[in-house]
Design a protein around this motif. Structure first.
Motif, PDB file in Angstrom:
ATOM      1  N   ARG A 525       0.887  -1.180   0.057  1.00 26.83           N
ATOM      2  CA  ARG A 525       0.159  -0.032  -0.082  1.00 26.83           C
ATOM      3  C   ARG A 525       0.813   1.198   0.158  1.00 26.83           C
ATOM      4  O   ARG A 525       1.656   1.551   0.923  1.00 26.83           O
ATOM      5  CB  ARG A 525      -0.943   0.112   1.328  1.00 26.83           C
ATOM      6  CG  ARG A 525      -1.987   1.276   1.306  1.00 26.83           C
ATOM      7  CD  ARG A 525      -2.726   1.236   2.521  1.00 26.83           C
ATOM      8  NE  ARG A 525      -3.901   2.115   2.495  1.00 26.83           N
ATOM      9  CZ  ARG A 525      -3.734   3.343   2.820  1.00 26.83           C
ATOM     10  NH1 ARG A 525      -2.558   4.001   2.922  1.00 26.83           N
ATOM     11  NH2 ARG A 525      -4.661   4.215   2.796  1.00 26.83           N
ATOM     12  N   TYR A 526       0.765   1.963  -1.122  1.00 30.57           N
ATOM     13  CA  TYR A 526       1.483   3.379  -0.957  1.00 30.57           C
ATOM     14  C   TYR A 526       0.575   4.357  -0.883  1.00 30.57           C
ATOM     15  O   TYR A 526      -0.545   4.792  -1.453  1.00 30.57           O
ATOM     16  CB  TYR A 526       2.122   3.573  -2.557  1.00 30.57           C
ATOM     17  CG  TYR A 526       2.874   2.395  -3.164  1.00 30.57           C
ATOM     18  CD1 TYR A 526       4.383   2.505  -2.816  1.00 30.57           C
ATOM     19  CD2 TYR A 526       2.402   1.286  -3.640  1.00 30.57           C
ATOM     20  CE1 TYR A 526       5.145   1.539  -3.243  1.00 30.57           C
ATOM     21  CE2 TYR A 526       3.474   0.430  -4.111  1.00 30.57           C
ATOM     22  CZ  TYR A 526       4.623   0.578  -3.933  1.00 30.57           C
ATOM     23  OH  TYR A 526       5.583  -0.385  -4.221  1.00 30.57           O
ATOM     24  N   ASP A 527       0.679   5.235   0.419  1.00 30.36           N
ATOM     25  CA  ASP A 527      -0.147   6.180   0.695  1.00 30.36           C
ATOM     26  C   ASP A 527       0.278   7.674   0.023  1.00 30.36           C
ATOM     27  O   ASP A 527       1.559   7.883   0.083  1.00 30.36           O
ATOM     28  CB  ASP A 527       0.046   6.136   2.375  1.00 30.36           C
ATOM     29  CG  ASP A 527      -1.218   7.086   2.953  1.00 30.36           C
ATOM     30  OD1 ASP A 527      -0.958   8.434   2.899  1.00 30.36           O
ATOM     31  OD2 ASP A 527      -2.220   6.523   3.047  1.00 30.36           O
ATOM     32  N   PRO A 528      -0.585   8.444  -0.226  1.00 33.10           N
ATOM     33  CA  PRO A 528      -0.116   9.669  -0.862  1.00 33.10           C
ATOM     34  C   PRO A 528       0.835  10.625   0.344  1.00 33.10           C
ATOM     35  O   PRO A 528       1.446  11.622  -0.171  1.00 33.10           O
ATOM     36  CB  PRO A 528      -1.437  10.193  -1.282  1.00 33.10           C
ATOM     37  CG  PRO A 528      -2.415   9.691  -0.410  1.00 33.10           C
ATOM     38  CD  PRO A 528      -2.010   8.374  -0.384  1.00 33.10           C
ATOM     39  N   ASP A 529       0.528  10.309   1.402  1.00 34.74           N
ATOM     40  CA  ASP A 529       1.348  10.914   2.704  1.00 34.74           C
ATOM     41  C   ASP A 529       2.853  10.619   2.647  1.00 34.74           C
ATOM     42  O   ASP A 529       3.399  11.119   3.531  1.00 34.74           O
ATOM     43  CB  ASP A 529       0.440  10.763   3.828  1.00 34.74           C
ATOM     44  CG  ASP A 529      -0.695  11.477   3.923  1.00 34.74           C
ATOM     45  OD1 ASP A 529      -1.056  12.611   3.031  1.00 34.74           O
ATOM     46  OD2 ASP A 529      -1.636  11.172   4.740  1.00 34.74           O
TER      47      ASP A 529
END
Length: 713
Positions: A525-529
Motif C-alpha cells: 500500500r502506497y499512501d499519498p502522505d
C-alpha cells in the motif's frame, strides 16, 4: 542624499611609484570625496576600499601621499580575502593595507577563532602581532561574557603564510578558571588542514588497564603523507599507538597499529597491525588490499580496538560495468574465536569470478554467462575427521565452475506475466587430504522453471495505491548421485529475497535438487502522505524430501515452513521490518525483527533474533538475542546515547553502553561508559570509561558553525 561612487584608479596610479602601477591599482567608493591641492584625499560616509583580494570598510579615510598611509576612522573592518577579518575602532595602515596599527581590535580567522586585543600590528602583509589578547572560538554574549574555553596570552603572532598562531605566556581557561599554563604555545589556525604538533589528549579507564591518558602527536611528511604517534600510558600498560597515511595519484594507503607491554600478559610484547589500501588501475579496475594481524586473541578487546574474531588479510581486484562483473581475490583468514582452530579451518582462499549479461539473439529475454574458480586450503595434514565436525581436518579443495542462465517474460492479454528460465552449470573439483573423496570430481547440474505473476493495481480512498501480486513458480533440478565437498553452502536462510530463487544455497558447492513449487503473495500500500506498507508470504512444496536442508532452515521436508514478512516505512523516519517462519501448528521456528526510527530530536534502533537449536549449524542451544541502540537530544547541545545486547537464552547481557555528548560552536566533549560481560579463557569482563575533548578553531578538526548560537537581545 544621493550616494557618490567614484572610481579613483587614475588618481591612485598617479600617486604611486611607476614600477608598481599595475599592482597598486585600487578602487574607492564613498558618499563624499575631497581632494586638496597637496594631494591629500578624504573620503567620508560608507567608505569601501578594494585592493587586490582585500576589502576595507570604514566611516572615514584620509590618505596622505607624502607618508603613503591611510588614517582610518572606525568602526572599520578589514578582510584580507584569505579567511581573516579584523575589526577595530581606528587604524593607521599602508596604502595596500599590509602594514599598520589597529586600535581596540578583534581578529576573526575562518569565522571560528576570535582574538581580541587592545592593539593589532600588521607587518609585511604576513604577520599580525597582538598584545594582551584573549582567544576563543566560543560565542561571547553580553549576557554571558565568559566563554566555555579561552586562551589568555601576553602576545600572539599570526603567521598567515604558514597559517600558525604563536602564543607567549599562554593560560588556558575553562569557564573562566585557569587549567594550565604554557610559556610558549603554537597551534594551527582554522584554515590549516594539517600541521605537525600535539593533538588534544583523551582519557580512558578500564577495569583491566586502569586509568590512562593518550597524547597523540601528528607529523606531516609533505602534502601526501603523515604519521600520528599516540603514547597511551596507565598504571598497568605502556602502549604506543601509530597511524601512517599516504595518498597517491590513483589511491591511498593507511596503516595503524600499536605495541604494548602490560600487566594482563606480563613479560610479553602485545600489539596489532591493520592496514588498508585502495587504488584505481587501468581499464577501470579497482584494487583493494588489507592486512590484519594481532599478537593474541584478547588484545583487540582489551584495548577496545575491535570485536572482530576472524581477521582477513588479502588482495581484491574488481571491475563492475553495466553488463559485466570481474572479481579476483587472494586472502588469508586468522581466527581468534574461542574454540576454533586455524589448522582445521580454511585459512587461505583464492577466487576468480567473471560474469556477463547479454540478450540472446534468437531466444530473446536476458542471458548470463559465468565462470568461477575458488580454492580452500587448510594447514592441517590430517586426511580424516578427527575433531568430529564432519570435515576432514586437512581437506584442501579447488573448484572451477562454468554456467549459463536465461530468463524471458511474456505479458499476456489479461495482465498475467509468464516467465521461462533455465540454469545450466558444470563444476570440476580437485580434492586432496580427504579419504572420503576421490582426487577429482566432475558434476553437471541444470535447473528448468516456469513462473506466473499477476500484478493487480487499484486506487483506494484518499489517493492510496494498492498493489497485489500472487506468484506461482515451478522448478525442476535433476537429482545427482555425485557428492562434492561443501565449503561455501553450510548455512541457508529462507526469506522473501530467495523465495523464488532457482537455488537457495549461499554458495555453489550444493545445488537445490528435485521438483519443487514456490508460491507466494505480496501486497503493498502506497499512501499519498509518503508512508508504505508491505506484507508478503509464501511456502515451498517438494515432490519428495531429499534431506538437503537442516531443520532450523525452514526448508526441510516436503513442505517448508510458512514464510511471513512485513515492512513499514514512514516519512517521519520510521522503518520496521519483520520476518518469521511458522510450521503447520503455528509455532515459530525462526523470527527476526528490526526497528529504526530516526528523528532530529531522538532515534532508536532495535533488533530481535530467534533461532532454534541445530547441531548441523553448530548451534547446540536455542538463540534469542536483543540488540538496542538509541540517542536523544536532552537539551541544546546535550545528546545522550545508549546501546546494548542481551542474550535471553543464556540469561545475561553481553554488552551495555551509555554515553553523553556535549556540542557547542567551539567544543565537542564525548563521555562514554560501557561494560562487556562476556568471558572466555582469554577474555574477561571489562568496564570501559572514555573521555575525549575536541576544540573548535584549532586546526580544521572540528567545525562547530552549525551549532553557533545567537546572543539573546
Amino acid at each position: 542624499m544621493i550616494r557618490l561612487r567614484a572610481l579613483l584608479l587614475a588618481w591612485l596610479i598617479a600617486s604611486a611609484p611607476a614600477a608598481a602601477l599595475a599592482e597598486d591599482a585600487a578602487t574607492l567608493v564613498a558618499d563624499r570625496i575631497f581632494l586638496t591641492g597637496t594631494g591629500t584625499l578624504t573620503a567620508e560616509g560608507h567608505v569601501e576600499v578594494f585592493f587586490a583580494d582585500a576589502r576595507l570598510t570604514a566611516a572615514a579615510i584620509i590618505y596622505d601621499p607624502a607618508s603613503d598611509r591611510l588614517t582610518i576612522t572606525g568602526p572599520l573592518t578589514v578582510e584580507d580575502g584569505r579567511g581573516t577579518v579584523i575589526m577595530a575602532d581606528a587604524a593607521s595602515l599602508s596604502r595596500d593595507m599590509t602594514d599598520g596599527i589597529l586600535d581596540s581590535a578583534r581578529m576573526v580567522i575562518d569565522q571560528q577563532m576570535q582574538i581580541a586585543s587592545n592593539r593589532i600590528v600588521r607587518e609585511a602583509g604576513r604577520y599580525t602581532r597582538m598584545e594582551r589578547v584573549v582567544a576563543s572560538a566560543c560565542e561571547v554574549c553580553p549576557s554571558d561574557p565568559i566563554p566555555l574555553w579561552e586562551i589568555r596570552a601576553e602576545r600572539v603572532v599570526h603567521d598567515q603564510q604558514e597559517r600558525q598562531l604563536y602564543f607567549d605566556h599562554a593560560q588556558f581557561r575553562v569557564m573562566g578558571l585557569p587549567i594550565f599554563y604554557a610559556p610558549w604555545l603554537r597551534m594551527p589556525d582554522p584554515t590549516l588542514d594539517r600541521a605537525t604538533g600535539f593533538l588534544l589528549p583523551s582519557i580512558r579507564s578500564t577495569s583491566n588497564l586502569g586509568v590512562g591518558i593518550k597524547v597523540p602527536y601528528f607529523i606531516t611528511l609533505g602534502d601526501s603523507r603523515d604519521v600520528t604517534l599516540a603514547p597511551y600510558v596507565s598504571g598497568r600498560t605502556s602502549t604506543l599507538e601509530f597511524r601512517y597515511r599516504q595518498a597517491f595519484e590513483n589511491g591511498r594507503v593507511e596503516v595503524q597499529g600499536a605495541v604494548s607491554r602490560d600487566d594482563i600478559l606480563p613479560d610479553e610484547t602485545r600489539g596489532y597491525l591493520f592496514g588498508t589500501g585502495s587504488f584505481d588501475l587501468p581499464e577501470k579496475f579497482k584494487l583493494t588490499a588489507e592486512i590484519r594481524l594481532v599478537s593474541d586473541p584478547a588484545y583487540l578487546l582489551d584495548y577496545g580496538i575491535s570485536d572482530d574474531d576472524r581477521l582477513r588479510s588479502g588482495v581484491d581486484i574488481t571491475r563492475t560495468r553495466r553488463n559485466e562483473y570481474i572479481y579476483g581475490s587472494f586472502a588469508n583468514y586468522h581466527s581468534i574465536r574461542e574454540g576454533e582452530g586455524n589448522s582445521t579451518t580454511p585459512t587461505t582462499l583464492g577466487a576468480l569470478v567473471y560474469e556477463r549479461r547479454f540478450s540472446p539473439a534468437y531466444l530473446g529475454g536476458e542471458g548470463g554467462l559465468r565462470f568461477e574458480t575458488r580454492g580452500f586450503y587448510r594447514p592441517s595434514t590430517v586426511d580424516t575427521d578427527v575433531n568430529g565436525d564432519g570435515v576432514a581436518d586437512g581437506r584442501d579443495v579447488a573448484r572451477a565452475s562454468l554456467g549459463i542462465d536465461w530468463r524471458r517474460n511474456w505479458v499476456l492479454e489479461n495482465g498475467l506475466v509468464a516467465s521461462g528460465m533455465f540454469d545450466i552449470g558444470a563444476d570440476f573439483y580437485a580434492i586432496t587430504q580427504d579419504v572420503t573423496f576421490p582426487g577429482t570430481v566432475t558434476r553437471l547440474t541444470s535447473t528448468f522453471g516456469a513462473e506466473l505473476r499477476w500484478p493487480l493495481l487499484r486506487s483506494g480512498a484518499g489517493g492510496a495505491v494498492h498493489v497485489l501480486e500472487p506468484i506461482a513458480q515451478i522448478l525442476w533440478t535433476p537429482e545427482s548421485n555425485t557428492t562434492v565437498p561443501n565449503e561455501d553452502s553450510a548455512l541457508v536462510e529462507f526469506d522473501e529475497g530467495n523465495l523464488f530463487a532457482l537455488d537457495r544455497f549461499a554458495g555453489r558447492d550444493l545445488r537445490e535438487e528435485g521438483l519443487r513449487t514456490n508460491i507466494g503473495l505480496s501486497w503493498t500500500r502506497y499512501d499519498p502522505d509518503g508512508w508504505n506498507l508491505t506484507l508478503a508470504g509464501g511456502r515451498v512444496f517438494r515432490d519428495r524430501d531429499l534431506g538437503q536442508f537442516t531443520n532450523s532452515s525452514g526448508l526441510s521436508g516436503t513442505a517448508s515452513d510458512w514464510l511471513v514478512s512485513g515492512q513499514v516505512q514512514t516519512p517521519e523516519g520510521l522503518n520496521f521490518v519483520g520476518r518469521a517462519l511458522f510450521d503447520d501448528d503455528l509455532s515459530l521456528t525462526r523470527n527476526s525483527l528490526s526497528l529504526a526510527w530516526q528523528r532530529p530530536e531522538y532515534g532508536v534502533s532495535a533488533g530481535y533474533l530467534m533461532l532454534d537449536a541445530d547441531l548441523a549449524e553448530d548451534r547446540p542451544e536455542d538463540t534469542q538475542e536483543l540488540t538496542l541502540s538509541g540517542y536523544w537530544q536532552m537539551s541544546q547541545g546535550w545528546r545522550g546515547r545508549i546501546e546494548g545486547r542481551h542474550d535471553f537464552t543464556a540469561g545475561r547481557t553481553g554488552y551495555a553502553g551509555l554515553g553523553f555528548e556535549y556540542r557547542t560552536e567551539c567544543a565537542l566533549i564525548d563521555l562514554s561508559l560501557s561494560r562487556r560481560f562476556t568471558s572466555s579463557t582469554s577474555v574477561t569482563p571489562t568496564t570501559d570509561f572514555n573521555l575525549s575533548v575536541t576544540l573548535g578553531g584549532i586546526g580544521s578538526g572540528y567545525d562547530g558553525q552549525s551549532y553557533r548560537r545567537s546572543c539573546a537581545r
